[in-house]
Enzyme design. Structure first.
Site, PDB file in Angstrom:
ATOM      1  N   CYS A   1     -99.086  73.469   7.026  1.00 39.76           N
ATOM      2  CA  CYS A   1    -100.462  73.046   7.279  1.00 39.76           C
ATOM      3  C   CYS A   1    -100.623  72.305   8.604  1.00 39.76           C
ATOM      4  O   CYS A   1     -99.656  71.858   9.215  1.00 39.76           O
ATOM      5  CB  CYS A   1    -100.939  72.185   6.131  1.00 39.76           C
ATOM      6  SG  CYS A   1    -100.296  70.525   6.226  1.00 39.76           S
TER       7      CYS A   1
ATOM      8  N   ASP B   1     -94.766  74.594   1.897  1.00 40.48           N
ATOM      9  CA  ASP B   1     -94.639  74.560   3.350  1.00 40.48           C
ATOM     10  C   ASP B   1     -93.242  74.067   3.743  1.00 40.48           C
ATOM     11  O   ASP B   1     -92.571  73.398   2.960  1.00 40.48           O
ATOM     12  CB  ASP B   1     -95.697  73.632   3.964  1.00 40.48           C
ATOM     13  CG  ASP B   1     -97.098  74.188   3.760  1.00 40.48           C
ATOM     14  OD1 ASP B   1     -97.225  75.403   3.544  1.00 40.48           O
ATOM     15  OD2 ASP B   1     -98.048  73.401   3.812  1.00 40.48           O
TER      16      ASP B   1
ATOM     17  N   CYS C   1     -96.478  72.352  -1.994  1.00 44.28           N
ATOM     18  CA  CYS C   1     -97.289  73.420  -1.394  1.00 44.28           C
ATOM     19  C   CYS C   1     -96.464  74.579  -0.866  1.00 44.28           C
ATOM     20  O   CYS C   1     -97.020  75.596  -0.475  1.00 44.28           O
ATOM     21  CB  CYS C   1     -98.137  72.848  -0.262  1.00 44.28           C
ATOM     22  SG  CYS C   1     -97.105  72.219   1.076  1.00 44.28           S
TER      23      CYS C   1
ATOM     24  N   CYS D   1     -97.911  65.857   3.173  1.00 46.95           N
ATOM     25  CA  CYS D   1     -97.701  66.474   4.498  1.00 46.95           C
ATOM     26  C   CYS D   1     -96.889  65.516   5.375  1.00 46.95           C
ATOM     27  O   CYS D   1     -95.998  65.946   6.112  1.00 46.95           O
ATOM     28  CB  CYS D   1     -99.041  66.785   5.164  1.00 46.95           C
ATOM     29  SG  CYS D   1    -100.215  67.632   4.101  1.00 46.95           S
TER      30      CYS D   1
HETATM   31 FE1  FES Z   1     -98.299  71.583   2.707  1.00 44.94          FE
HETATM   32 FE2  FES Z   1     -99.612  69.900   4.201  1.00 44.94          FE
HETATM   33  S1  FES Z   1    -100.439  71.210   2.707  1.00 44.94           S
HETATM   34  S2  FES Z   1     -97.475  70.180   4.120  1.00 44.94           S
END
Ligand code: FES
Length: 159
Positions: free
Chosen positions: A64, A37, A35, A108
């Site tokens: 997130c 992140d 993602c 995540c």
């Molecule tokens: Fe990227 Fe949760 S959606 S860490």
């Protein structure tokens, strides 16, 4: 609202251990290829009953809400654990009271686990002689990398 989402919402209402630990012994940063992140975790160790254990852990998340909720739980769970005990914890154990993550959110938890393992990989075997030398986010910005000679502008002008 389902049980998991309400627990995440509760954790986000009062996230624990958020922010940089200025005197940390180790820091680990990872990004999720799923993602994009990112999560950074700081660890500070102390001596307790003849063992070196995690005194404090903190995090910063660029991502997130689930990762923030898991990191909040995980940084609480880590207190009092040795580096070896912390390394044994899986992503599903780091979720604490949140319980198992839904399939779409498993990565995540893995982001938190990755940041923890990255920090543990950089944890010195013995206490650092000078805590002020621990890497911090702000320290990284202030300290020049490598041997940079700073020359006043006046010296560079032709005479
Ligand atoms: Fe990227 Fe949760 S959606 S860490």
């Amino acid at each position: 609202m389902d049980d998991f989402e309400s627990k995440v919402r509760d954790a986000l209402a009062n996230p624990q251990n958020q922010g940089e630990l200025a005197d940390a012994d180790a820091v680990g940063t990872v990004g999720s290829p799923d993602c994009g992140d990112m999560l950074r975790m700081w660890l500070k160790f102390t001596e307790k009953d003849g063992k070196r254990v995690i005194d404090r852990a903190s995090f910063q998340a660029f991502g997130c809400q689930t990762a923030i909720a898991v990191a909040s739980m995980a940084t609480e769970l880590l207190k009092g654990k040795t580096a070896e005990e912390a390394r044994e914890l899986s992503a599903s154990e780091l979720t604490g009271d949140l319980g198992p993550l839904p399939p779409m959110k498993i990565h995540c938890g893995q982001l938190v686990e990755g940041a923890l393992k990255s920090a543990l990989d950089q944890t010195p075997a013995a206490p650092l002689p000078a805590p002020a030398s621990a890497p911090t986010l702000s320290g990284g910005f202030q300290r020049p990398a490598g041997k940079i000679r700073i020359v006043p502008l006046d010296d560079e002008q032709p005479s």
